[in-house]
Structures are given as structure tokens and as C-alpha cells.
Design an enzyme around this catalytic site. Structure first.
Site, PDB file in Angstrom:
ATOM      1  N   CYS B  98       0.830  -1.039  -0.084  1.00 11.73           N
ATOM      2  CA  CYS B  98       0.090  -0.064   0.300  1.00 11.73           C
ATOM      3  C   CYS B  98       0.828   1.149   0.100  1.00 11.73           C
ATOM      4  O   CYS B  98       0.553   2.348  -0.359  1.00 11.73           O
ATOM      5  CB  CYS B  98      -0.926   0.032   1.295  1.00 11.73           C
ATOM      6  SG  CYS B  98      -1.885  -1.451   1.300  1.00 11.73           S
ATOM      7  N   HIS B 391      -9.879   2.722  -1.131  1.00 16.65           N
ATOM      8  CA  HIS B 391      -8.474   2.568  -0.967  1.00 16.65           C
ATOM      9  C   HIS B 391      -7.893   1.404  -2.091  1.00 16.65           C
ATOM     10  O   HIS B 391      -7.751   0.274  -1.917  1.00 16.65           O
ATOM     11  CB  HIS B 391      -7.944   2.087   0.435  1.00 16.65           C
ATOM     12  CG  HIS B 391      -6.667   1.500   0.570  1.00 16.65           C
ATOM     13  ND1 HIS B 391      -5.561   2.165   0.084  1.00 16.65           N
ATOM     14  CD2 HIS B 391      -6.161   0.278   1.328  1.00 16.65           C
ATOM     15  CE1 HIS B 391      -4.569   1.550   0.276  1.00 16.65           C
ATOM     16  NE2 HIS B 391      -4.697   0.532   1.195  1.00 16.65           N
ATOM     17  N   CYS B 426       0.357   3.216   6.198  1.00 17.33           N
ATOM     18  CA  CYS B 426       0.904   1.838   6.430  1.00 17.33           C
ATOM     19  C   CYS B 426       0.768   0.654   5.327  1.00 17.33           C
ATOM     20  O   CYS B 426       0.138   1.134   4.532  1.00 17.33           O
ATOM     21  CB  CYS B 426       0.191   1.736   7.666  1.00 17.33           C
ATOM     22  SG  CYS B 426      -1.727   1.329   7.226  1.00 17.33           S
TER      23      CYS B 426
END
Lengths: 447, 440, 293
Positions: B98, B391, B426
Site C-alpha cells: 500500500c 483504497h 501503513c
């Protein structure tokens, strides 16, 4: 958008059937492509007097055309120019007009007839005014006789405007060219000798920065393409929701995309900021963004009325005010606004739309004088039936009828509107002040 | 004859000049047929259109995807070739889970800082709708053996190893390869450890939706987002969300723990599809292209935690990286005007903040005298974050950088004072990437 | 007690196949169950010299257990190489416990230094410490692996023969297991027993299929204890260092397919691990990996 009928009556067996049935026979219109010669054959320039001679001389010398002053038997003229600026009496119409009539039958497809005359005014001598106004009637009627995609249009000069003034020459060239393919039966007034001719007729907008609103699709996208082809740097504007198509247009024309709702209070400031920041200047604004919300007035809800007026006219007024007061829109600026034949002749169910488009015509008339001091103009283009995604939604039968209701018996293409916009946006059109030019194939409605 | 020595390069500033992304869709939504390459190309083309970069030879384009088909081995280069950029624009793929998007920004900025590049486009894309489906390891091995087999006997031997169950396709999962726990399950452990309540998580989620909706309504995203496939706003955005609605959602993670399960679909990010890009350049390049620098990329710090052996939560690496990053730059949390913490889960933000506010964590884990510090919530994710936007893994970094850079520039224009932002992302594998940006 | 202390040495030419040993063991077991009770362990050591492994075998093992693909032999792999030598001892006619039905209770490995692919290994196996258990009798099988005469690896595998009782007192505290915070999960497919059997050679029917397991009293196939212990060791990873002690106790068998919730985490001595059933809270295995310094 394709016109199946037009394709059918121009190909093979169906062409023959259509002819025998006496069905309308619309001809495919030839349109402009870069590198195309202005005319494909000789031009016949008719009319007497020094101005007529001057014009003929200009066409021959400056554009290298094969100019004939008298019809030569056996010649198929690609264009006939009637230079009628020096008429003093209706009696003088007969000679040039009948001479033109004698060659009409031998004109090739897509031929051009253009009158160049002077506007009749109340202070003219009655005979002079009669002769001048007579040209209007004869041109409009002549245009309706023409077939095979040929058109007839006129340039109408204000007093004191020389026949070789930039806008006269510019308008004449526009009408002679294939760029005016769907402009028919129109008389364009040239109000002053302002304007400049381009160094290169293939790039008349070189060095100019143009903003086109509603550029994501249809007519707006075509305007962006055409202005870019003519050398302009294009800022393509549309609402954020249309951003995906806007990207395609902006990248195709090597311009920039600006996602913006034109009804936003700061739309004018943001347009100007983007143009100045990214391209250093702003010369041309094309107000093309528009919506329809058709409803009979009896059933009109306030929202339906308001939204059309807000997008189609109020936003333009607000953006123009921002531009005019900025001090950064002063180098022969051009405003070209999209009106509509509905705004001229009216259309059932379109009171809101027609009010906004009529408003546009009034707006450019009153805005143009404010720009004159900077060599600027504001003008409007009024499209008739144009083949777009919007008109594709009209019911089939209504659409077929609407298409045939003009002298060219077909709908126009977005590029026809775009070419007209490009002409009015060009430096050569500086003498056209607050006018409306219809792109309607000489639609039967209205003026 | 003396040979010339190679000069040591001067370090200069690298600027964010703009960004573009497509709206983020929910998995199985309007982008269901769109590939990573389709979406990345659209995001690049939108950037090109916004900044007039048609035919431009950009110094380098770096992007990546977390879920990647093997045919996409050169994903970014292929996207560039399909875009309106010059075909002579070099490109490379990056993958840091990510953090992929942010890592492309960091690495390209560093190349600009060193004078290796004048311009660059950073980006990321992910599709959970068009995720690669692989064959099983055993089938794959058998097929490879078969392709190498020369004799009929060898071929038969290879084929004979295939069992019917080997033919079942293998879909990717977001589970950690070493622990086989999903990211949500890992976060649930951390959430329980830090005793984060569902109410606190729901508040983060609600703020995210409200702030993102407000930003859209004010036109903030007009020059950051280009519609794609008919989608004009992030599909996950719920402007009408409320704490009551969020509180009604059933817990989705942490069910096997003996602590209350607090993480719901409402305070966790959904699987998403989308792509983002960021335009980077030197001051000279920006000036030559009439572009306004929005922010400079000042510094970055990556971190990682040993979640495999339970030392720290899977998504807690930024809690360690940020203190190192700020210390290196002589800054504290109080010196940061905007804080962007990627909302993998609302609880991720809250456990990170809780760790920074903990005296014990500060002393024992960060080696400080006490707590690291407190983040003013008014400075946190001011235009919403992943909970509302969605996301698409590798696309999140670009979304955050473009958004925060525009906001930094806007604030500096308004006040003239220096404005600074901290960005924290993160990532799977116990990774974290953090960066400091300053308004230009 | 070291294997070197035995009075008789049986030198085998190569590591025997477990399959053959089981076949022999099965026949003997029936006979042994008839006996009234075990007496003593045979005073014998089994030795195989010059054992080598192949890279294919090593790679298969590494992939199955999640070990890194280096040339270093994982401690569990050494067990796979060496243990059949101990099994050979267990199928001797004078070995007091039946092979079939033996339960692997615990395993403790001391890795003194790393072994690598290409090392030539000498394996010695002995049986020691026959002692009572609350459910029967247990025994330690001690296997030592040395290179050039120096011991590098030593394994002690504790087996239980249920229902075979020795005289004496059982002293085993039964600690209650409290599931800790998990760090991970093993999802074990139904074929894990067959796959570990393929790399270890341990084709005990209780691991191979539900049908064969049922025949021996299990509802489904069960995972090899050493598979679970070796996965825990792999999960500890490089933190175990070059030399370490690796201990595992097998509590409840893992039925296949099945899910084992695990915690593999640092402890004061090194690493502690546990695997349990999240639903029942019952442990499958517990253990530790303690680096030696």
C-alpha cells in the site's frame, strides 16, 4: 451522427428510386480539409464599378484565383461573386443578376454564390436603399434555387467600409470556402474596416489562446478541434462530470483541460487565471456550454426555467464581465457565443431555451461595442439542426422532418458550427460587430 | 593530462506540480471490466490534459500495482505507451504494497533532488475487480515440466502429476503470507491491544466522509479528479453517513478475540479500484512549463515492524518511522500543520495516535523521555481519507500527495506563512512509509 | 546418556525406508501387545554413515514448511533425514513397545551448528529412558548427527505407547492452557499429511487419509506433529540463529483439514510458540526455540 436517408439517396439503387419518387435529394456536403484549394475552378465576378473591379483584382492578385469578369461559354464556374456595392437603383440589378442566372445550371456541386453589397439605411436615397435591400431578397431566394450542396450567401458592408477591408475579404473567403458548407441564405454584416488578415490562411489563429466551454463533446469538441487546427492554443472547459471526454479532447488538440462549472461565481476568474498562468494570454472565449430542459411554459417548473437561464446566458454575462474588467482581455479579443435558431424564430416547448438564446443575441450586440476600443468583437453563431448526441435523442420522424426543413435538405455537422465560430474568432473578423451568423442550411424558420 | 573529476551533485528541491486521479470505485462496480493498465492510462491522460503535456518527454514515470497480472510485468511503461505522453518517456514499476504510490513519489523526488531528472510522474493503480487469478502451484509446476518435457514418457509423467483439485484457480487474498491473518484481523489485534472503541473509530469514519464530501462540494477536487467510466465521485463516499448509521453496522473483524469486536465495514476501507498520478518537477522545469509548484517533498522515512513474532501490530510501522523522520528534520508534531494518516482502518489511525500519546510506548519503544506527542484532530486528514474515498492499494499514496500538496499551496497563498504536512501510509508486511512536504 | 555408550553397534549400509520399517513394525506390534509388560530397552546403537541429501528433496521440504531456500539444512529436515535410523531400532524384535499406535509426545532438538547441503552426515540412534506415563509408557529416541566426528545436531523424540504400563509413579503436572494473543494462523488443507509424508517418508496411515485414519481410531487424518513443530520453527525464522534448542510438545492432534491459530513470539529466552484451536481454546502444540550462545 449519421444521416441514413442522405446516404441512401446518394448511393446505388436507392438513389434511383428516390429520384423517380421525387423525394428530396440532399447532396453530401464537401467540407474543409487542410491543404484544400479555396476553389476548384474559375470564379465569375459580376457587377460594375471601381469597387467591383477592385474586388476582382484582389481575388486574382492576392488569392491567385482564375477570375472571369464575363461568363465564358463552356466554363463551369465553381463560384459566382456578385459585387453590388455601387448600386444606386434597382434597375441596375438586372444585368449582373441575370448574368449569374445564366450560369446557374452549369454550376458544379458545392458551388458558391456570394453577393457583396451595402446595407440599406434610412438616410439613403430611396432608390439606393431599394437597390441595396433588394439584394437581400434576391440572395435569399437564389439560395433556395441552388441544388447539389451549393450555397448562396451575402456580405453586407456598412457605409465607408472598403470592399477589400479585412472582414469583407475574410467573410467572402469563408463563404467561398467549404468551411461554410452548411451556411446558406445568410447575409453577414461587416460594420467596420477593423480586423487584420492572417499571414497564413491555413493558420489564422496562430499565437492566439482560446477558451471553449462545453468542450467535452459534440459541437464544443468540434470547436476545440477547429480552433486548434487553425493554430490556436485551446483551453477546453467543461463541468467536472464530463472530465473523461474533456481529457480526450484536450489531449487531441494539445491543449489543457479545465474542469469547471461555468455557473460558478468565480468561473471567469478561474478561466482567466488558468489561461494566463498556463498559456500567458487569453484572446478568444467561445461560450458553447449550454443545456436544454424542454417543457411547455404551462408546465414549466421554476427549476427547469432557472437552470437553463443560469447555464446558457447568466454564466456568459458573468464570465464576460470578469474578462472585460480584468485588463487582460485587450489584444483584439474575440467572444463568440452560441445562440440558436430557436432564439430567433422560437420553438414550441423551448421558452426557457429560446429566452436564453435570444438573450445571447442581445448580449453580443451590447458587448461588442465594449470591446471595440481593443479591436475586439463579440458575435453569435446560431446553429439550426445539427447532427449531435443531443439531436439524436429527438424522435425519429420529427428528426427526419427537421433535417429536411432547409435548403440543403439535411442536418449540419458540429464542424459546420465550429468553422463559423473559428471565422468569427479570427483576426480577420474584427469588423463584424455584435452580429449573429446562422449555420442552418437556410432553415425555413425565422428571419 | 589530468582527467576531469566527477562533480558531486548539488541537492535541489523537488516539487509537486499537480496531480490527477480517477474516482475510486468499489470492487465489482463501474470499473469491473477495467484493467490496471486501462485505469493507469486514464489517470496519466487526465494529468496530461490538465497540464498540457501532450507529446512531452517526461524524465521518468514510476507507478505500480499491488495486485498484478503477470502480463503486466511492464505495467507503467505500457500505460505510458498508451497515453498522450511522448513514447520516449521512460518508465518503471514499483511495488511496496500500500506504500507503492508514496514510494514512487519519494524515489522520483530524490532523483529530481539529485539532478538526475527534471520532471517525473509518480503513480499507482489497483483493481480488486480485475484481480489476477492464478493456477495452483502444483498445476503450474506440472505445466512447466510438461513444457520442458521432450519425450512422450516425460510428457505423460508431467501430466500424470496433475490432480483434479489442482485445476481449481487460486484467487489472491490480502492475507499476510507469513501469518495467514487478513489485514483486518491483524488490525483487530492491535485495536484490542490499544483498547480502541467502536465509537472512536466511527467518529474517524464520519469525519472522513463529511470532509471528503465537503471538499467535492466546494470544487476542491475539480483539478485533482477526472471522471472515468461514468463515475464522477468516489463511489464509497457517503455524504449522509451518521454516527447512528455507523453504530448499527455489525463487526467484521476481530470476532475470534476475547475482547469486544469493534471494527465494522463502516470504519474499515472497502476493496476498491482506481488509479492516481502526481506530477513532479524541478523549479526550472516548472517555470519552463508555466506550472506552479504546490509543495516540495522534503524528506521521507520508511519503517517496518516485526508483526510476525507479535512485537507490534501489522500496521504500526509509521508509529516508529514518523518520530525518526521528524527528529532528523528537527521537528515535532506541533510543527506540522497538516497530518495525513492513511485510513486503512479507522483503528489504524487511532492506534497510531494512541501509541504517540502513550508515555510507556514513547519510553520503551521509541526511546524517548515520554510520549511522542499529540496530533490536533483539526489538522488530521482535513479533506477526508481512505475510509471515504476508498483504497485501491497502490493508488492511495498519489491521492494523498496530490490532495495535501494542493491544500498546502492554498494555505500558503492565503497566509504567506510556511506550511508543512506529514504524510503516513501503513502497508502490508508490517511496512510503513512517511514523508514531510512543505508548501511551495 | 549418549548413544556412544551402547555395547552393540548395528551399522546399516544406508538410511532405511520408513515404509518397510512400518511394515515390519506392524507385524511385531501385534505380538508385543500380547506381552504382559515392557521390560528394558535394547542396549544397542544404530549407525548409518555417509548420509547426504539432495537439493530437490531439500527444496521440496523448504517450500512445504515455509523455510528460506538456502543451502542450510533446517533442523526439521535433519530430523527427516536421520529419524528412520531410530525407527529401525524401534522395529527390533527386542524393542519393548509396539511401533504402530506409538504417539509422538514431544520432540527436542539441539542444533549445535548449521548443517549444509553437501555435508556428509553420520547418524547414530539409541533408545533411552523408558518410563511410565499416565496413559502408558514413554521412551526417548535419541538421534545424533555428526560431520567429521563432531556432533552438530541432536534430537530427542519422546514416544508414548498407550495402554502399555510400567511399574512406577507418574509425575506429570497437567497445566491448563490459556490461549494467548495470536500472531498468525495455519490453514491446513486435507492433503497436508500426504504432502509431509512425501518429504519425510513418514507414511503412517493416520496422516494419509480419513479412511486410513479411521481404521486406526481417528475421525479424520491428522497432521504430523513434526510438521507443526517444523512450521513453528520456520515461522521463528532467522531469529533462531545458527545454534539453538528447539522443543515442542504435542498435545491434541490437528485434524485435517483444519485451522490452527498460532502465536510465535519473542520470549525472555528466545521464542515461544503455541498452536491451538481458536473455537475450543484447546492446544495442539506448545514449544520454544532458544538460541544457544
Amino acid at each position: 451522427m449519421s444521416d441514413t436517408y442522405l446516404n441512401l439517396v446518394n448511393t446505388g439503387f436507392t438513389k434511383k428510386v428516390a429520384k423517380q419518387l421525387g423525394l428530396p435529394q440532399p447532396a453530401p456536403l464537401r467540407r474543409y480539409e487542410p491543404g484544400q484549394p479555396l476553389l476548384q475552378g474559375a470564379v465569375l465576378v459580376l457587377g460594375r464599378g471601381s469597387e467591383s473591379d477592385a474586388l476582382a483584382g484582389y481575388l486574382s492578385a492576392d488569392w491567385d484565383l482564375d477570375v472571369h469578369r464575363h461568363a465564358t461559354p463552356g466554363t463551369r464556374y465553381s463560384a459566382v461573386v456578385l459585387a453590388l456595392t455601387e448600386l444606386t437603383h434597382p434597375d441596375q440589378l438586372a444585368e449582373p443578376v441575370l448574368a449569374a442566372g445564366a450560369v446557374l445550371k452549369s454550376l458544379p456541386k458545392g458551388a458558391r454564390v456570394v453577393t457583396v453589397s451595402r446595407a440599406s439605411r434610412a438616410d439613403d436615397a430611396p432608390a439606393v436603399a431599394a437597390a441595396r435591400q433588394g439584394v437581400d431578397g434576391l440572395l435569399r431566394s437564389l439560395a433556395k434555387e441552388l441544388r447539389g450542396g451549393s450555397t448562396g450567401n451575402g456580405v453586407v458592408l456598412a457605409a465607408d467600409v472598403p470592399v477589400t477591408a479585412p472582414s469583407v475579404v475574410g467573410a467572402l473567403r469563408f463563404f467561398l470556402s467549404t468551411k461554410s458548407a452548411f451556411v446558406d441564405g445568410q447575409l453577414l454584416a461587416v460594420d467596420s474596416a477593423a480586423g487584420t488578415l492572417p499571414e497564413d490562411w491555413s493558420a489564422p489563429l496562430a499565437g492566439r489562446v482560446a477558451v471553449v466551454t462545453g468542450a467535452a463533446r459534440g459541437i464544443g469538441a468540434s470547436i476545440a478541434d477547429t480552433l486548434a487546427r487553425d493554430g490556436a492554443t485551446v483551453v477546453a472547459v467543461d463541468i467536472p462530470a464530463a472530465g473523461e471526454q474533456l481529457v480526450t479532447v484536450a489531449n487531441r488538440v494539445h491543449g489543457t483541460a479545465l474542469q469547471l462549472d461555468v455557473t460558478a461565481d468565480d468561473a471567469g476568474a478561474r478561466i482567466l487565471e488558468h489561461a494566463l498562468q498556463r498559456h500567458g494570454r487569453l484572446d478568444i472565449v467561445v461560450h458553447n456550454a449550454g443545456i436544454t430542459r424542454d417543457k411547455l411554459l404551462a408546465n414549466m417548473a421554476p427549476d427547469t426555467w432557472d437552470s437553463v437561464l443560469a447555464v446558457n446566458i447568466a454564466s456568459q454575462l458573468r464570465i464576460n464581465e470578469a474578462l472585460l474588467t480584468s485588463g487582460d482581455f485587450t489584444d483584439a479579443p474575440r467572444i463568440v457565443s452560441l445562440a440558436s435558431t430557436s432564439g430567433i424564430a422560437g420553438n414550441r416547448g423551448q421558452t426557457n431555451y429560446a429566452a436564453s438564446k435570444g438573450g445571447v443575441i442581445g448580449m453580443v450586440r451590447a458587448t461588442a461595442p465594449l470591446l471595440e476600443a481593443f479591436g475586439g468583437t463579440a458575435n453569435a453563431v446560431a446553429p439550426g439542426f445539427i447532427e449531435t448526441e443531443m439531436t439524436a435523442r429527438i424522435p425519429a420522424v420529427t428528426r427526419q422532418v427537421a433535417r429536411r426543413l432547409n435548403s440543403l435538405q439535411q442536418g449540419g455537422q458540429p464542424v459546420d458550427v465550429a468553422e463559423t465560430v473559428a471565422f468569427l474568432a479570427s483576426p480577420a473578423a474584427g469588423g463584424v460587430v455584435g452580429r449573429v451568423l446562422r449555420v442552418c442550411g437556410q432553415n425555413l424558420v425565422g428571419q | 593530462m589530468a582527467r576531469p573529476t566527477t562533480p558531486t551533485p548539488e541537492v535541489r528541491r523537488a516539487y509537486v506540480l499537480g496531480g490527477n486521479r480517477i474516482p475510486f470505485a468499489r470492487a465489482g462496480g463501474p470499473y469491473v471490466r477495467a484493467s490496471n493498465q486501462d485505469m493507469l492510462t486514464a489517470a496519466i491522460d487526465g494529468l496530461v490534459a490538465r497540464y498540457g503535456l501532450q507529446g512531452e518527454r517526461i524524465g521518468e514515470v514510476a507507478a505500480g500495482a499491488v495486485l498484478k497480472h503477470s502480463k503486466d510485468f511492464n505495467l507503467t511503461r505500457e500505460a505510458v505507451l498508451g497515453s498522450a505522453l511522448s513514447a520516449e518517456t521512460p518508465a518503471y514499476d514499483v511495488q511496496q504494497a500500500c506504500a507503492t504510490g508514496l514510494e514512487t513519489v519519494v524515489s522520483l523526488s530524490n532523483k529530481i533532488r539529485l539532478g538526475q531528472l527534471e520532471s517525473a510522474i509518480a503513480g499507482g493503480v489497483d483493481s480488486t475487480s480485475d484481480a489476477p487469478i492464478a493456477v495452483s502451484n502444483r498445476l503450474r509446476r506440472a505445466l512447466l515440466d510438461l513444457s520442458r518435457a521432450k519425450t512422450v514418457g516425460q510428457k505423460l509423467a508431467a501430466v500424470s502429476k496433475i490432480r483434479p483439485k489442482d485445476l481449481a484457480p487460486v484467487a489472491p487474498n490480502t492475507g499476510e503470507p507469513r501469518t495467514h491473518l487478513s489485514m483486518g484481523e491483524h488490525q483487530a489485534l492491535t485495536t484490542a491491544q490499544w483498547e480502541i472503541t467502536q465509537a472512536a473509530q466511527d467518529e474517524i469514519a464520519l469525519a472522513s466522509h463529511q470532509r471528503l464530501a465537503a471538499a467535492y462540494d466546494s470544487g476542491f477536487f475539480d483539478d485533482l479528479v477526472t471522471p472515468f467510466r461514468g463515475l464522477t465521485r468516489d463511489a464509497n463516499l457517503r455524504a449522509d453517513s451518521s454516527l447512528e448509521k455507523l453504530a448499527k453496522l455489525k463487526p467484521a473483524f476481530g470476532l475470534g478475540l476475547d475482547t469486544p469486536a469493534t471494527m465494522t465495514a463502516g470504519n474499515s476501507t472497502p476493496l476498491s479500484d482506481g488509479a492516481s498520478t502526481v506530477l513532479l518537477g524541478s523549479a526550472d522545469w516548472a517555470a519552463a512549463h508555466d506550472l506552479v509548484p504546490l509543495a516540495s517533498v522534503v524528506d521521507a522515512e520508511a519503517g517496518a515492524v516485526d508483526f510476525v513474532h507479535g512485537d507490534d501490530g501489522l500496521l504500526m510501522a509509521p508509529a516508529f518511522a514518523v518520530p525518526r523522520l521528524l527528529a532528523r528534520n528537527g521537528l515535532t508534531l506541533a510543527d506540522v500543520d497538516l497530518v495525513e494518516i492513511h485510513e486503512a482502518f479507522a483503528a489504524t489511525v487511532l492506534t497510531t495516535l494512541a501509541a504517540w500519546e502513550s508515555e510507556e510506548f514513547g519510553r520503551t519503544r521509541l526511546g524517548l523521555d515520554g510520549a511522542f506527542g499529540t496530533v490536533d484532530r483539526a489538522r488530521l486528514n482535513v479533506h477526508g481519507s481512505s475510509l471515504a474515498a476508498g483504497h485501491p492499494f497502490a493508488a492511495t499514496g498519489g491521492r494523498i500527495i496530490a490532495t495535501v500538496s494542493k491544500e498546502l499551496h492554498r494555505r500558503k497563498e492565503a497566509t504567506g506563512a510556511p506550511v508543512r504536512a506529514l504524510v503516513s501510509v501503513c502497508a502490508a508486511g508490517g511496512l510503513g512509509l512517511t514523508a514531510i512536504l512543505e508548501a511551495a | 546418556m549418549t548413544p556412544g555408550g551402547a555395547t552393540t553397534t548395528v551399522l546399516l549400509p544406508e538410511v532405511p525406508s520408513l515404509g518397510g520399517l512400518y511394515a515390519r513394525g506392524a507385524g511385531l506390534s501385534l505380538a508385543r501387545r500380547m506381552r504382559p509388560g515392557p521390560s528394558a530397552l535394547p542396549d544397542v546403537e544404530y549407525v548409518v554413515r555417509g548420509v547426504q541429501s539432495s537439493s530437490e528433496h531439500l527444496t521440496d521440504y523448504q517450500h512445504l514448511l515455509g523455510e528460506s531456500g538456502s543451502d542450510e539444512l533446517p533442523a526439521g529436515f535433519v530430523h527427516v533425514l536421520a529419524f528412520p535410523v531410530a525407527t529401525a531400532l524401534m522395529v527390533r524384535s527386542d524393542f519393548p513397545l509396539p511401533l504402530v499406535g506409538l504417539v509422538h509426545l514431544a520432540n527436542r532438538v539441539t542444533q549445535l551448528r548449521p548443517l549444509r547441503l553437501g555435508d556428509v552426515l553420520d547418524v547414530r540412534a539409541t533408545a533411552t529412558d523408558l518410563r511410565p506415563h499416565r496413559s502408558g509408557t514413554q521412551v526417548d529416541l535419541v538421534t545424533e548427527v555428526s560431520v567429521d566426528g563432531s556432533v552438530a545436531w541432536r534430537g530427542v523424540s519422546t514416544y508414548l505407547a498407550r495402554g502399555v504400563f510400567l511399574a512406577g509413579t507418574v509425575t506429570e503436572p497437567s497445566e491448563t492452557f490459556v490461549p494467548p494473543t495470536p500472531t498468525g494462523r495455519w490453514k491446513l488443507d486435507g492433503d497436508v499429511g500426504r504432502r509431509y509424508a512425501a518429504v519425510s517418508g513418514d507414511r503412517n496411515p493416520i496422516h494419509l487419509s480419513a479412511l486410513s485414519a479411521k481404521a486406526l481410531g481417528f475421525p479424520r487424518a491428522i497432521a504430523h506433529g513434526m510438521y507443526t513443530a517444523s512450521r513453528a520453527l520456520a515461522d521463528v525464522g532467522a531469529g533462531r540463529g545458527d545454534a539453538f534448542e528447539w522443543a515442542a510438545e504435542f498435545v491434541k492432534p490437528v485434524l485435517l483439514p483444519g485451522t490452527v491459530t498460532v502465536r510465535i513470539a519473542r520470549s525472555s529466552e528466545g521464542f515461544a510458540f503455541a498452536g491451538w484451536d481458536a473455537r475450543s481454546g484447546k492446544p495442539h502444540l506448545t514449544g520454544s526455540v532458544t538460541p544457544l550462545r
